[in-house]
Design an enzyme around this catalytic site. Structure first.
Site, mmCIF file in Angstrom:
data_model
loop_
_atom_site.group_PDB
_atom_site.id
_atom_site.type_symbol
_atom_site.label_atom_id
_atom_site.label_comp_id
_atom_site.label_asym_id
_atom_site.label_seq_id
_atom_site.Cartn_x
_atom_site.Cartn_y
_atom_site.Cartn_z
ATOM 1 N N ASP A 153 -10.092 13.402 -30.647
ATOM 2 C CA ASP A 153 -10.949 14.595 -30.637
ATOM 3 C C ASP A 153 -12.043 14.349 -29.610
ATOM 4 O OD1 ASP A 153 -12.361 16.854 -31.122
ATOM 5 O OD2 ASP A 153 -12.922 16.375 -33.180
ATOM 6 N N ASP A 186 -9.836 21.043 -28.016
ATOM 7 C CA ASP A 186 -10.124 19.766 -27.366
ATOM 8 C C ASP A 186 -9.539 18.608 -28.168
ATOM 9 O OD1 ASP A 186 -11.746 19.851 -29.541
ATOM 10 O OD2 ASP A 186 -13.617 19.401 -28.491
ATOM 11 N N ASN A 243 -17.817 23.592 -21.012
ATOM 12 C CA ASN A 243 -17.482 25.014 -20.951
ATOM 13 C C ASN A 243 -18.725 25.865 -20.748
ATOM 14 O OD1 ASN A 243 -14.700 25.381 -21.068
ATOM 15 N ND2 ASN A 243 -14.604 25.229 -23.292
ATOM 16 N N ASP A 301 -11.046 23.814 -18.450
ATOM 17 C CA ASP A 301 -9.600 23.659 -18.264
ATOM 18 C C ASP A 301 -9.289 22.442 -17.402
ATOM 19 O OD1 ASP A 301 -9.228 25.912 -19.771
ATOM 20 O OD2 ASP A 301 -8.688 27.227 -18.090
ATOM 21 N N HIS A 318 -15.110 28.247 -18.111
ATOM 22 C CA HIS A 318 -13.799 27.857 -18.647
ATOM 23 C C HIS A 318 -12.944 27.148 -17.614
ATOM 24 C CE1 HIS A 318 -14.212 29.578 -22.608
ATOM 25 N NE2 HIS A 318 -14.670 30.720 -22.090
#
Length: 209
Positions: free
Chosen positions: A149, A192, A157, A166, A162
């Protein structure tokens, strides 16, 4: 369309010649093996054809095939015996170029088990591999599942948009992939969160990974 007897071409259509990039006289009398991309494929075809004909059915299958210039294509092969009671009478074949259909099917199958952003496997692929692993217990041991995680992903972000998020997820997937064996499963389970399925891997080895 082609007619073969004793596994050699005796009649070929103009369209087949065009598909293979060969003249009629380059095919007539030649072994049908000539148009297959590998000898192993051709050897595997025989029993399948015999099984189909033995069950009074036409044979249908897809095989990598070879043009005269060395390029390959996926050919859909359909065959029927001229006389089911007399194999020596020969076989009628039709061959169609299904390269585009095979590629589209492969893309669809790939997308069903992969995350489109990172190229990592998705949760469905993980579920399938885990089910196979549990079904094979205890022979599938040792195996390890690593769950990852990411911390501090939301600020990327928020600050970079974004596109930056990405790019980070892609980089993480690549970094994980560089740390494992080719047969290990790298998974993006969502957002994520990532996972690793390490089969035939001890606990100590998984901790090192």
């Amino acid at each position: 369309i082609a007619f073969t007897r004793n596994q050699r071409f005796e009649l070929v259509s103009a369209e087949l010649c065009r598909l293979l990039g060969r003249r009629e006289d380059e095919l007539l009398g030649q072994q049908a093996q000539l148009i297959f991309a590998s000898n192993e494929d051709y050897m595997a075809l025989g029993p399948l054809v015999n099984d189909a004909f033995g069950a009074a059915q036409a044979y249908v299958g897809e095989w990598p095939m070879l043009r005269a210039n060395g390029s390959r294509f996926w050919g859909q092969l359909r065959g029927r015996p001229v006389d089911p009671a007399a194999p020596e009478a020969g076989t009628i074949w039709t061959i169609s170029d299904v390269t585009d259909q095979v590629a589209a099917r492969d893309r669809l199958e790939w997308s069903a088990t992969h995350d489109p952003l990172t190229g990592a496997a998705n949760r469905k692929a993980l579920d399938l591999r885990l089910a196979r692993l549990f079904d094979s217990l205890p022979g599938s041991l040792p195996a390890e599942l690593v769950v990852i995680d990411l911390d501090h992903f939301k600020p990327i972000n928020d600050s970079g948009g974004h596109a930056a998020g990405d790019a980070m997820l892609k980089a993480v997937a690549q970094a994980i992939g560089h740390c494992v064996r080719a047969g290990d499963l790298v998974v993006r389970t969502g957002g994520d969160e990532f996972a690793l399925l390490l089969e035939q891997c001890t606990h100590d080895a998984a901790l090192r990974v």
